[in-house]
Scaffold this active site. Sequence first.
Site, short mmCIF file in Angstrom:
data_model
loop_
_atom_site.label_atom_id
_atom_site.label_comp_id
_atom_site.label_asym_id
_atom_site.label_seq_id
_atom_site.Cartn_x
_atom_site.Cartn_y
_atom_site.Cartn_z
N ASN A 107 -34.23 -47.46 4.58
CA ASN A 107 -35.47 -46.44 5.20
C ASN A 107 -34.90 -45.77 5.38
O ASN A 107 -35.05 -44.63 5.74
CB ASN A 107 -36.41 -47.75 5.83
CG ASN A 107 -37.26 -46.91 6.64
OD1 ASN A 107 -38.35 -46.28 5.53
ND2 ASN A 107 -37.52 -46.52 7.79
N GLN A 118 -32.16 -42.66 13.98
CA GLN A 118 -31.66 -43.91 12.88
C GLN A 118 -33.19 -42.68 11.98
O GLN A 118 -34.31 -43.35 11.50
CB GLN A 118 -32.83 -44.97 12.86
CG GLN A 118 -31.94 -46.32 13.21
CD GLN A 118 -32.28 -47.63 13.14
OE1 GLN A 118 -33.58 -47.16 13.90
NE2 GLN A 118 -31.74 -48.80 12.87
N ASP A 120 -34.23 -54.11 3.49
CA ASP A 120 -35.21 -53.71 5.31
C ASP A 120 -36.55 -53.20 5.47
O ASP A 120 -35.69 -51.75 3.93
CB ASP A 120 -34.29 -53.76 5.52
CG ASP A 120 -34.13 -53.47 7.17
OD1 ASP A 120 -34.44 -54.24 7.68
OD2 ASP A 120 -33.67 -52.48 7.60
N TYR A 170 -41.90 -48.43 4.53
CA TYR A 170 -42.15 -47.14 4.81
C TYR A 170 -41.18 -46.00 4.76
O TYR A 170 -41.21 -45.33 5.35
CB TYR A 170 -41.80 -47.47 6.63
CG TYR A 170 -41.74 -48.72 7.63
CD1 TYR A 170 -43.33 -48.47 7.49
CD2 TYR A 170 -41.56 -49.18 7.45
CE1 TYR A 170 -43.82 -49.80 8.91
CE2 TYR A 170 -41.40 -50.37 8.19
CZ TYR A 170 -42.84 -50.74 8.50
OH TYR A 170 -42.87 -51.92 9.32
N GLU A 208 -38.89 -57.10 3.02
CA GLU A 208 -39.08 -57.48 4.78
C GLU A 208 -40.39 -56.40 4.60
O GLU A 208 -40.43 -55.50 5.29
CB GLU A 208 -38.48 -56.97 5.36
CG GLU A 208 -38.50 -57.36 6.31
CD GLU A 208 -37.97 -56.19 7.94
OE1 GLU A 208 -37.81 -57.07 9.19
OE2 GLU A 208 -37.85 -55.58 8.16
#
Length: 533
Positions: A107, A174, A206, A210, A248
Amino acid sequence: MHPMVNPHDWYKDAVFYEVPIRSFCDGNGDGFGDFDGLISKLDYIADLGVTAVWVLPFYPSPLRDDGYDIADYHSVDSRYGDMKDFRRFVTEAHRRNLKVVTELVINHTSVDNAWFQRARMAPKGSSERDFYVWSDTAERFPEARIIFTFTEDSNWAWDEAAGAFYWHRFFSHQPDLNYDNPAVHAAVFEILDYWLSMGVDGLRLDAVPYLYVREGTNGENLPETHAFLKKLRAHVDEHFPGTMLLAEANQWPEDAVVYFGEGDESHMNYHFPLMPRLFMAAALGDRNPIQEILARTPAIPDSAQWGIFVRNHDELTLEMVTDEERAFMLKTYARDPRAPMNVGIRRRLAPLMDNDPRKIRLMLSLLFSLPGSPFLYYGDEIGMGDDLDLPDRDGVRTPMQWDASENAGFSTGPSSALYAPPISDSTYGYSSVNVAAQEADPGSLLNWVREIIAVRSRHDVFGRGIVEWLDAADSAVLAFRLSHGETSILVAINLADRAAECNLPAGFDAFTGAPVAGPTVLEGYEFRWVTAR
Ligand code: GLC
């Protein structure tokens, strides 16, 4: 194994053990856990009876999010070792029949990643620039919530060199990758091939909800994200069949199941909404929170599997509960003012259970009984504590407590070099809570965990069974039957701290082999597994 069992379904019978490499064992005395140390403890892991090791990110990283901020996807952070060590870890794990699950953090990257450094310098509109999501204003996508509420107040951050804002769902260091750019897909597939060709058996995806952003949406679970996952799954099935993808996706059941697609997205997904309800049920001494959320969970494709967990390396997230339930959880489990973190509670299992061995075992009996594949967090098998004085979620990532020697047997280096101090308080400190002491004690939590995993592993019905709920008269008792082919097992768990009666079918106690039948009194927090006669 039954001859008809498909070897690609290994995750259905798996028991996963989660290991942050930094925290587990330091092989070279520099104060950081590393691959050398981890390899030296693989026998310990195999002896637990688990069948898969999930290692947290070990790639070069500034470690501002414990490695989930990746600076280079093609290498090993030198604090953990090098590529040779990684390959040796895979070989040694496989030699012990342990599958290896690593992290595919796609992501976002670290701001230190060369892709980002290139992007901020690249001309507007170029493919290099468009590896990330840019904007002239910080007002776009207002519907997207903030996830790290304790540190962030916007999902946009300004970059001076680019003269623009970049999008980030987590920390501002990030930046999120831009999945509208086909070059990003190609780069991600290349990373995936790189690690899977080294023998990795599974990938944790992970923060997968999104990946895409769209105007007028909250940027979660978008159809484009699911389309990308189907493409990823098809690629994996074609080139690396038998590789397990684990999403996740911290979402409500009806959104979470979409990550299984029609058996053509991820193989596994954690049951996030179930997790806090296990704690609620234990606090209330009532099965309803568990039964309600599982009743609300749609059926999943044959090839799909839920990941069951009680604790992990993050805060105990309270995103998938109502406001009222969240208030109850915080009041019950976050009495220490330092415990709340983001939308959750940054505590380990033992402290959450007030270090009551019966309550710890209750939670672990739920973990190992509920339909799905369990994930055990390192240290919870010995009842490790946490350190609320450490920042962020570091307090649940302290050095593994191997023995009572200096540095808890975690490192031979000077204590001042340790990445974090081992827990040393009078209740949870390493001088009393450690692997060596518990190995020597037949009644220890560690030996109990080994036993419950061993018994569970003799019954494939736990990972593969169809569940049928049985309404015991006393609502303190969670009772269900798991059936698979000719076999079935009856699970009865008393969630209350008092005796409760339930009616068990004729059968045998899975632990003792003793015959069981009819009305039975379960002591407070006691559970039974009964195999059919
Ligand atoms: C995942 C990880 C968490 C990390 C976050 C952002 O949720 O589990 O530890 O902080 O992604 O990278």
